[in-house]
Motif scaffolding. Structure first.
Motif, PDB file in Angstrom:
ATOM      1  N   GLY A 216       2.737   4.956   0.343  1.00 43.24           N
ATOM      2  CA  GLY A 216       2.015   4.202  -0.670  1.00 43.24           C
ATOM      3  C   GLY A 216       0.677   4.831  -0.985  1.00 43.24           C
ATOM      4  O   GLY A 216       0.162   5.655  -0.222  1.00 43.24           O
ATOM      5  N   GLN A 217       0.121   4.472  -2.121  1.00 49.07           N
ATOM      6  CA  GLN A 217      -1.188   4.966  -2.509  1.00 49.07           C
ATOM      7  C   GLN A 217      -2.262   4.389  -1.590  1.00 49.07           C
ATOM      8  O   GLN A 217      -2.232   3.191  -1.263  1.00 49.07           O
ATOM      9  CB  GLN A 217      -1.481   4.582  -3.962  1.00 49.07           C
ATOM     10  CG  GLN A 217      -0.573   5.251  -4.972  1.00 49.07           C
ATOM     11  CD  GLN A 217      -0.885   6.729  -5.124  1.00 49.07           C
ATOM     12  OE1 GLN A 217      -2.013   7.166  -4.959  1.00 49.07           O
ATOM     13  NE2 GLN A 217       0.153   7.500  -5.449  1.00 49.07           N
ATOM     14  N   PHE A 218      -3.192   5.218  -1.178  1.00 44.49           N
ATOM     15  CA  PHE A 218      -4.220   4.767  -0.243  1.00 44.49           C
ATOM     16  C   PHE A 218      -5.033   3.612  -0.820  1.00 44.49           C
ATOM     17  O   PHE A 218      -5.425   2.695  -0.087  1.00 44.49           O
ATOM     18  CB  PHE A 218      -5.149   5.929   0.113  1.00 44.49           C
ATOM     19  CG  PHE A 218      -6.206   5.552   1.113  1.00 44.49           C
ATOM     20  CD1 PHE A 218      -5.886   5.341   2.444  1.00 44.49           C
ATOM     21  CD2 PHE A 218      -7.527   5.388   0.714  1.00 44.49           C
ATOM     22  CE1 PHE A 218      -6.850   4.976   3.369  1.00 44.49           C
ATOM     23  CE2 PHE A 218      -8.497   5.024   1.632  1.00 44.49           C
ATOM     24  CZ  PHE A 218      -8.166   4.822   2.960  1.00 44.49           C
ATOM     25  N   LYS A 219      -5.270   3.613  -2.126  1.00 43.86           N
ATOM     26  CA  LYS A 219      -6.085   2.563  -2.751  1.00 43.86           C
ATOM     27  C   LYS A 219      -5.441   1.187  -2.619  1.00 43.86           C
ATOM     28  O   LYS A 219      -6.119   0.159  -2.756  1.00 43.86           O
ATOM     29  CB  LYS A 219      -6.325   2.883  -4.228  1.00 43.86           C
ATOM     30  CG  LYS A 219      -5.067   2.948  -5.082  1.00 43.86           C
ATOM     31  CD  LYS A 219      -5.395   3.315  -6.517  1.00 43.86           C
ATOM     32  CE  LYS A 219      -4.139   3.473  -7.367  1.00 43.86           C
ATOM     33  NZ  LYS A 219      -3.373   2.225  -7.495  1.00 43.86           N
ATOM     34  N   ASN A 220      -4.155   1.151  -2.346  1.00 44.13           N
ATOM     35  CA  ASN A 220      -3.449  -0.128  -2.195  1.00 44.13           C
ATOM     36  C   ASN A 220      -3.238  -0.517  -0.736  1.00 44.13           C
ATOM     37  O   ASN A 220      -2.555  -1.501  -0.446  1.00 44.13           O
ATOM     38  CB  ASN A 220      -2.079  -0.045  -2.884  1.00 44.13           C
ATOM     39  CG  ASN A 220      -2.202   0.223  -4.370  1.00 44.13           C
ATOM     40  OD1 ASN A 220      -3.133  -0.259  -5.013  1.00 44.13           O
ATOM     41  ND2 ASN A 220      -1.274   0.988  -4.920  1.00 44.13           N
ATOM     42  N   THR A 221      -3.819   0.243   0.172  1.00 39.82           N
ATOM     43  CA  THR A 221      -3.600   0.017   1.597  1.00 39.82           C
ATOM     44  C   THR A 221      -4.444  -1.139   2.119  1.00 39.82           C
ATOM     45  O   THR A 221      -5.631  -1.242   1.812  1.00 39.82           O
ATOM     46  CB  THR A 221      -3.945   1.289   2.399  1.00 39.82           C
ATOM     47  OG1 THR A 221      -3.191   2.386   1.890  1.00 39.82           O
ATOM     48  CG2 THR A 221      -3.609   1.094   3.876  1.00 39.82           C
ATOM     49  N   ASN A 222      -3.820  -1.981   2.917  1.00 38.96           N
ATOM     50  CA  ASN A 222      -4.531  -3.078   3.569  1.00 38.96           C
ATOM     51  C   ASN A 222      -5.405  -2.518   4.688  1.00 38.96           C
ATOM     52  O   ASN A 222      -4.949  -1.708   5.500  1.00 38.96           O
ATOM     53  CB  ASN A 222      -3.518  -4.074   4.139  1.00 38.96           C
ATOM     54  CG  ASN A 222      -4.168  -5.322   4.691  1.00 38.96           C
ATOM     55  OD1 ASN A 222      -4.939  -5.256   5.634  1.00 38.96           O
ATOM     56  ND2 ASN A 222      -3.846  -6.463   4.110  1.00 38.96           N
ATOM     57  N   ALA A 223      -6.652  -2.970   4.774  1.00 39.75           N
ATOM     58  CA  ALA A 223      -7.586  -2.454   5.776  1.00 39.75           C
ATOM     59  C   ALA A 223      -7.080  -2.706   7.198  1.00 39.75           C
ATOM     60  O   ALA A 223      -7.294  -1.881   8.097  1.00 39.75           O
ATOM     61  CB  ALA A 223      -8.960  -3.090   5.587  1.00 39.75           C
ATOM     62  N   LYS A 224      -6.391  -3.829   7.413  1.00 42.20           N
ATOM     63  CA  LYS A 224      -5.866  -4.128   8.740  1.00 42.20           C
ATOM     64  C   LYS A 224      -4.782  -3.135   9.131  1.00 42.20           C
ATOM     65  O   LYS A 224      -4.616  -2.820  10.319  1.00 42.20           O
ATOM     66  CB  LYS A 224      -5.310  -5.557   8.787  1.00 42.20           C
ATOM     67  CG  LYS A 224      -6.380  -6.640   8.724  1.00 42.20           C
ATOM     68  CD  LYS A 224      -5.767  -8.027   8.859  1.00 42.20           C
ATOM     69  CE  LYS A 224      -6.849  -9.098   8.843  1.00 42.20           C
ATOM     70  NZ  LYS A 224      -6.279 -10.462   8.966  1.00 42.20           N
ATOM     71  N   TYR A 225      -4.048  -2.640   8.134  1.00 44.70           N
ATOM     72  CA  TYR A 225      -3.001  -1.656   8.443  1.00 44.70           C
ATOM     73  C   TYR A 225      -3.618  -0.342   8.899  1.00 44.70           C
ATOM     74  O   TYR A 225      -3.059   0.348   9.754  1.00 44.70           O
ATOM     75  CB  TYR A 225      -2.113  -1.417   7.220  1.00 44.70           C
ATOM     76  CG  TYR A 225      -0.899  -0.582   7.548  1.00 44.70           C
ATOM     77  CD1 TYR A 225       0.227  -1.168   8.129  1.00 44.70           C
ATOM     78  CD2 TYR A 225      -0.886   0.787   7.303  1.00 44.70           C
ATOM     79  CE1 TYR A 225       1.336  -0.405   8.455  1.00 44.70           C
ATOM     80  CE2 TYR A 225       0.225   1.556   7.631  1.00 44.70           C
ATOM     81  CZ  TYR A 225       1.332   0.955   8.200  1.00 44.70           C
ATOM     82  OH  TYR A 225       2.425   1.713   8.543  1.00 44.70           O
ATOM     83  N   ILE A 226      -4.759   0.010   8.343  1.00 47.29           N
ATOM     84  CA  ILE A 226      -5.457   1.226   8.775  1.00 47.29           C
ATOM     85  C   ILE A 226      -5.846   1.104  10.248  1.00 47.29           C
ATOM     86  O   ILE A 226      -5.689   2.050  11.026  1.00 47.29           O
ATOM     87  CB  ILE A 226      -6.688   1.486   7.893  1.00 47.29           C
ATOM     88  CG1 ILE A 226      -6.245   1.782   6.459  1.00 47.29           C
ATOM     89  CG2 ILE A 226      -7.527   2.642   8.450  1.00 47.29           C
ATOM     90  CD1 ILE A 226      -7.390   1.945   5.486  1.00 47.29           C
ATOM     91  N   ASP A 227      -6.361  -0.061  10.634  1.00 48.94           N
ATOM     92  CA  ASP A 227      -6.692  -0.290  12.041  1.00 48.94           C
ATOM     93  C   ASP A 227      -5.447  -0.160  12.913  1.00 48.94           C
ATOM     94  O   ASP A 227      -5.488   0.434  14.001  1.00 48.94           O
ATOM     95  CB  ASP A 227      -7.295  -1.681  12.228  1.00 48.94           C
ATOM     96  CG  ASP A 227      -8.659  -1.821  11.575  1.00 48.94           C
ATOM     97  OD1 ASP A 227      -9.337  -0.798  11.383  1.00 48.94           O
ATOM     98  OD2 ASP A 227      -9.048  -2.970  11.255  1.00 48.94           O
ATOM     99  N   PHE A 228      -4.341  -0.717  12.417  1.00 44.29           N
ATOM    100  CA  PHE A 228      -3.082  -0.691  13.171  1.00 44.29           C
ATOM    101  C   PHE A 228      -2.580   0.728  13.397  1.00 44.29           C
ATOM    102  O   PHE A 228      -2.310   1.142  14.529  1.00 44.29           O
ATOM    103  CB  PHE A 228      -2.034  -1.522  12.425  1.00 44.29           C
ATOM    104  CG  PHE A 228      -0.622  -1.270  12.866  1.00 44.29           C
ATOM    105  CD1 PHE A 228      -0.171  -1.727  14.100  1.00 44.29           C
ATOM    106  CD2 PHE A 228       0.262  -0.575  12.051  1.00 44.29           C
ATOM    107  CE1 PHE A 228       1.132  -1.493  14.512  1.00 44.29           C
ATOM    108  CE2 PHE A 228       1.562  -0.335  12.449  1.00 44.29           C
ATOM    109  CZ  PHE A 228       2.000  -0.795  13.686  1.00 44.29           C
TER     110      PHE A 228
END
Length: 252
Positions: free
Chosen positions: A92-104
């Motif tokens: 997916g496009q990074f701009k649409n990424t959920n911040a919690k998923y980045i932590d995960f």
């Protein structure tokens, strides 16, 4: 009692690493948060190979996961081989990424693996014996659009594993990093027919073939392995060509 500990061992590549290790007569510690699958894999391995199998049901992205795994394993015996395999793939496009998923994904792909290497690797260094296998990806070799954060975590593992190889080698501890391409596992939500054709064309490999390649490289104390001809070609192209030359291909 000595064990091989495998993260992400409830299915796919991790389960195959577990089976191959058990086939070689090693006792196994399986780690995953998929409790039912974990127990199923453990039962099959016990029945097929007669080795000792223990399970740790834990979310590897959780704070303190590495310490809990280490403390639990120490109660059972000595981990002389660590296979850091757990991972997820999300496009997916990074701009649409959920911040919690980045932590995960950050915790799952490199915070916990790094701490596991510190804890178990420290014991191995003290004993002057041990093996560590770290799963990276061919995406570690160049910027990959639509999987930017995934590729970045795998690039981190690439650098970390190679540095660890140099640090641990004088103490008799080997560190092997694996750079696979597409692997036929549940990570790819594909139907059987396209999966079959991708395997025939060499664009995707089976989990068994990949795991055998990783184990073989680990036993030979190799620093790194790129399984499969297509992956080797892709990694060489990524290494040789500048990122802007690769991007048009990735957009496809």
């Amino acid at each position: 009692m000595k064990f091989t500990l495998i993260t992400g061992a409830s299915s796919g590549i991790g389960a195959m690493y577990a089976r191959l290790s058990a086939q070689a007569g090693q006792n196994i510690i399986l780690v995953s948060n998929q409790s039912q699958l974990l127990e199923s894999v453990a039962g099959e391995i016990k029945a097929d190979y007669g080795v000792e199998v223990r399970c740790i049901d834990i979310d590897l992205s959780a704070e303190g996961a590495a310490q809990h795994i280490y403390d639990t394993a120490k109660q059972w015996g000595e981990v002389d081989c660590l296979i850091s395999n757990a991972g997820v793939l999300h496009c997916g496009q990074f701009k649409n990424t959920n911040a919690k998923y980045i932590d995960f994904i950050t915790a799952l792909h490199f915070t916990t693996p790094m701490k596991l290497c510190l804890l178990f690797g420290g014991d191995m260094v003290a004993r002057r014996e041990g093996k560590i296998l770290i799963m990276s990806s061919m995406t570690a070799w160049t910027p990959f659009i639509t999987v930017s954060y995934y590729a970045a975590t795998k690039a981190y593992l690439k650098s970390f594993a190679q540095s660890l190889w140099y640090e641990f080698r004088p103490y008799g501890v080997t560190v092997t990093v694996v750079y696979p391409g597409a692997v036929d596992t549940p990570l790819y939500n594909l139907k059987e027919k396209p999966r079959k054709w991708l395997r025939r064309l060499g664009l995707m490999m089976s989990a068994e073939r990949l795991a055998k390649s990783g184990i073989r490289a680990l036993e030979r104390r190799r620093r790194a392995v790129i399984p499969g001809l297509f992956s080797k070609i892709a990694v060489f192209a990524c290494w040789l060509l500048p990122a802007h030359a690769i991007l048009p291909i990735l957009k496809i």
